[in-house]
Enzyme design. Sequence first.
Site, PDB file in Angstrom:
ATOM      1  N   GLU B  48      -2.543  15.642  11.258  1.00  0.00           N
ATOM      2  CA  GLU B  48      -1.760  14.867  10.287  1.00  0.00           C
ATOM      3  C   GLU B  48      -0.554  15.660   9.793  1.00  0.00           C
ATOM      4  O   GLU B  48       0.566  15.138   9.734  1.00  0.00           O
ATOM      5  CB  GLU B  48      -2.633  14.475   9.083  1.00  0.00           C
ATOM      6  CG  GLU B  48      -3.843  13.598   9.399  1.00  0.00           C
ATOM      7  CD  GLU B  48      -3.491  12.238   9.973  1.00  0.00           C
ATOM      8  OE1 GLU B  48      -2.311  11.832   9.925  1.00  0.00           O
ATOM      9  OE2 GLU B  48      -4.400  11.566  10.516  1.00  0.00           O
ATOM     10  N   ASN B  52       3.334  14.756  10.627  1.00  0.00           N
ATOM     11  CA  ASN B  52       4.290  14.482   9.546  1.00  0.00           C
ATOM     12  C   ASN B  52       5.573  15.289   9.711  1.00  0.00           C
ATOM     13  O   ASN B  52       6.672  14.758   9.488  1.00  0.00           O
ATOM     14  CB  ASN B  52       3.657  14.792   8.185  1.00  0.00           C
ATOM     15  CG  ASN B  52       2.796  13.637   7.692  1.00  0.00           C
ATOM     16  OD1 ASN B  52       2.790  12.563   8.298  1.00  0.00           O
ATOM     17  ND2 ASN B  52       2.076  13.856   6.595  1.00  0.00           N
ATOM     18  N   ARG B 105       3.822   2.839   9.718  1.00  0.00           N
ATOM     19  CA  ARG B 105       2.726   3.811   9.574  1.00  0.00           C
ATOM     20  C   ARG B 105       1.776   3.435   8.447  1.00  0.00           C
ATOM     21  O   ARG B 105       2.069   2.577   7.631  1.00  0.00           O
ATOM     22  CB  ARG B 105       3.291   5.222   9.389  1.00  0.00           C
ATOM     23  CG  ARG B 105       3.999   5.691  10.674  1.00  0.00           C
ATOM     24  CD  ARG B 105       4.436   7.138  10.605  1.00  0.00           C
ATOM     25  NE  ARG B 105       3.322   8.031  10.343  1.00  0.00           N
ATOM     26  CZ  ARG B 105       2.450   8.471  11.253  1.00  0.00           C
ATOM     27  NH1 ARG B 105       2.584   8.100  12.503  1.00  0.00           N
ATOM     28  NH2 ARG B 105       1.476   9.269  10.919  1.00  0.00           N
TER      29      ARG B 105
HETATM   30  N1  ADP Z   1       6.718  16.993   6.495  1.00  0.00           N
HETATM   31  C1  ADP Z   1       7.278  15.944   5.850  1.00  0.00           C
HETATM   32  N2  ADP Z   1       8.625  15.844   5.708  1.00  0.00           N
HETATM   33  C2  ADP Z   1       9.189  14.799   5.073  1.00  0.00           C
HETATM   34  N3  ADP Z   1       8.481  13.773   4.546  1.00  0.00           N
HETATM   35  C3  ADP Z   1       7.148  13.798   4.644  1.00  0.00           C
HETATM   36  C4  ADP Z   1       6.484  14.875   5.298  1.00  0.00           C
HETATM   37  N4  ADP Z   1       5.154  14.633   5.231  1.00  0.00           N
HETATM   38  C5  ADP Z   1       5.006  13.472   4.572  1.00  0.00           C
HETATM   39  N5  ADP Z   1       6.196  12.957   4.214  1.00  0.00           N
HETATM   40  C6  ADP Z   1       6.436  11.718   3.430  1.00  0.00           C
HETATM   41  O1  ADP Z   1       5.206  11.348   2.800  1.00  0.00           O
HETATM   42  C7  ADP Z   1       4.842  10.013   3.186  1.00  0.00           C
HETATM   43  C8  ADP Z   1       3.340   9.853   3.222  1.00  0.00           C
HETATM   44  O2  ADP Z   1       2.803  10.682   4.233  1.00  0.00           O
HETATM   45  P1  ADP Z   1       1.378  10.342   4.888  1.00  0.00           P
HETATM   46  O3  ADP Z   1       0.383  10.175   3.797  1.00  0.00           O
HETATM   47  O4  ADP Z   1       1.096  11.384   5.897  1.00  0.00           O
HETATM   48  O5  ADP Z   1       1.576   8.930   5.571  1.00  0.00           O
HETATM   49  P2  ADP Z   1       2.389   8.461   6.874  1.00  0.00           P
HETATM   50  O6  ADP Z   1       2.626   9.645   7.775  1.00  0.00           O
HETATM   51  O7  ADP Z   1       1.511   7.447   7.490  1.00  0.00           O
HETATM   52  O8  ADP Z   1       3.690   7.881   6.364  1.00  0.00           O
HETATM   53  C9  ADP Z   1       5.537   9.791   4.500  1.00  0.00           C
HETATM   54  O9  ADP Z   1       5.731   8.423   4.765  1.00  0.00           O
HETATM   55  C10 ADP Z   1       6.847  10.555   4.318  1.00  0.00           C
HETATM   56  O10 ADP Z   1       7.796   9.785   3.610  1.00  0.00           O
END
Ligand code: ADP
Lengths: 149, 149, 111, 111
Positions: B48, B52, B105
């Site tokens: 995960e 991300n 997503r």
């Molecule tokens: N490494 C990252 N860099 C930038 N934004 C991130 C990062 N990780 C997470 N995010 C932001 O946090 C939100 C939620 O992340 P997550 O719970 O993993 O759900 P998803 O990947 O399904 O969108 C993402 O939609 C994104 O906007």
Amino acid sequence: MKITNQIKLSIISLPENLPLARVTVAAFAAQLDFTLDEIEDIRVAVSEAVSNSLIHGYENDPNRIVNIVCTIYGDVLEITVEDEGKGIVDIFKAMQPAYSTDPERMGLGFTFMQSFMDKVEVQSAVDEGTKVTMRKEPQKAVTALAEEN
Amino acid sequence: MKITNQIKLSIISLPENLPLARVTVAAFAAQLDFTLDEIEDIRVAVSEAVSNSLIHGYENDPNRIVNIVCTIYGDVLEITVEDEGKGIVDIFKAMQPAYSTDPERMGLGFTFMQSFMDKVEVQSAVDEGTKVTMRKEPQKAVTALAEEN
Amino acid sequence: MKLDFKVDKKTLIVRVSGELDLLVADEFRQEVDALMEKNCTDNIVLNLGGVRFIDSSGLGGILGRYKKVTMRGGKLAIVTAPVQVKRILEMSGILSIAGLYESENEALQAM
Amino acid sequence: MKLDFKVDKKTLIVRVSGELDLLVADEFRQEVDALMEKNCTDNIVLNLGGVRFIDSSGLGGILGRYKKVTMRGGKLAIVTAPVQVKRILEMSGILSIAGLYESENEALQAM
Ligand SMILES: Nc1ncnc2c1ncn2[C@@H]1O[C@H](COP(=O)(O)OP(=O)(O)O)[C@@H](O)[C@H]1O
Ligand SMILES: Nc1ncnc2c1ncn2[C@@H]1O[C@H](COP(=O)(O)OP(=O)(O)O)[C@@H](O)[C@H]1O
């Protein structure tokens, strides 16, 4: 040739990290069209190079770092294993089969690297460290190219 | 607490490197007394966090780097996944279940990291990048400690 | 990831094996959609017996197929997921909307 | 790495499984030597059927046992190595001094 993919793994100089280094390099190598036997060859070569850094380069000091860089250029896998250890005085001699500075060891590390990889290059400077560069191409790719010509 | 072991894996931001990141972290985690289920948990959490960085941090640009550092302190495994991507505007919101800035997503990445690890911390700055720090201790170790007291 | 499939009347049976993550999520989506199209099927029975790993990106691919199928009045059922995969499916809530069955036959009867 | 053993008269049968590398070479050496001592055996039959990986450090451990046993007038035989392991054994020349057998029984007969 253009780099298609690259990873770098840095490990503390503990033998505990040796299996992990093999696993990581094998998983990276699997991105090319190697047979299972060829992946086995690569695992042995990496194991020898990293073991040498731990035993010879760092003389079993567990607080140093070994860097392993894996690169794919076209069909070629390149692996470098680098330490900042004590270095090799005579590289030519060190690479001879059965030559070892440690009476308990077999002196087959470089021989295995050379047998299992297409190419092995060693750069080393006393008290600065050693860098082993190994290359291997899937045999299938080589055969396919030959058939095209 | 003293660091017992540490590795650092740097990968080019290609999804091809995702399985390899899981494999490497799992091999490292196996140095602690985790059950197979706990190792599975760790594999999901790493998957995960790295996903991300690739999708959100680097918006699928395949020429960037994700750094994964794994450390063992005593019985604790710490994993950090770091990118130099676009960063998160509102970390609290981002960590809510089902919240995603991408309509395609599910917004479960952080939820899974939090469910499968003991602790998850996120540091992020817009246009600078994101660093996710996760910790997990083998349940056996925790139980053994409790029984001692 | 590898997909095998079989068609039973209006139902596409897809057997998935390997790892279902970001790397293969698009491929999964496209292959399943193309198979639905080509075989004029309304329902999907998704056999996850061979799945060794799934994360939220893989789940997203499954949920996407669920949405697509139900929007057109069809059904999606999931068959024999290994323990780890099942745990993730449960946490995502997908099992409360799509059914989980022990065998492909059971799932087919529920279509 | 894991070692199982059995004693047949003057012969120690050791079944090795897992990976034989630098990480476990010392442990291999010590465990086998201790078993020889404890069971007053002269010969070793080394069953490598379960070995998934070997490199020159692992080989070193085997060759060391070979030397020790033969110096005391005993014998060492190797049994059922997987293809990859066999290839490495062959390259090292150890197979031309220690015999390779298909089964523990065959090896025992050659002791
Ligand atoms: N490494 C990252 N860099 C930038 N934004 C991130 C990062 N990780 C997470 N995010 C932001 O946090 C939100 C939620 O992340 P997550 O719970 O993993 O759900 P998803 O990947 O399904 O969108 C993402 O939609 C994104 O906007
Ligand atoms: N990374 C290194 N740093 C210092 N010396 C090295 C290194 N690698 C190899 N050597 C030297 O080269 C010799 C031969 O190496 P090798 O063929 O691998 O056999 P072995 O490891 O069994 O000694 C070693 O004994 C050592 O003296």
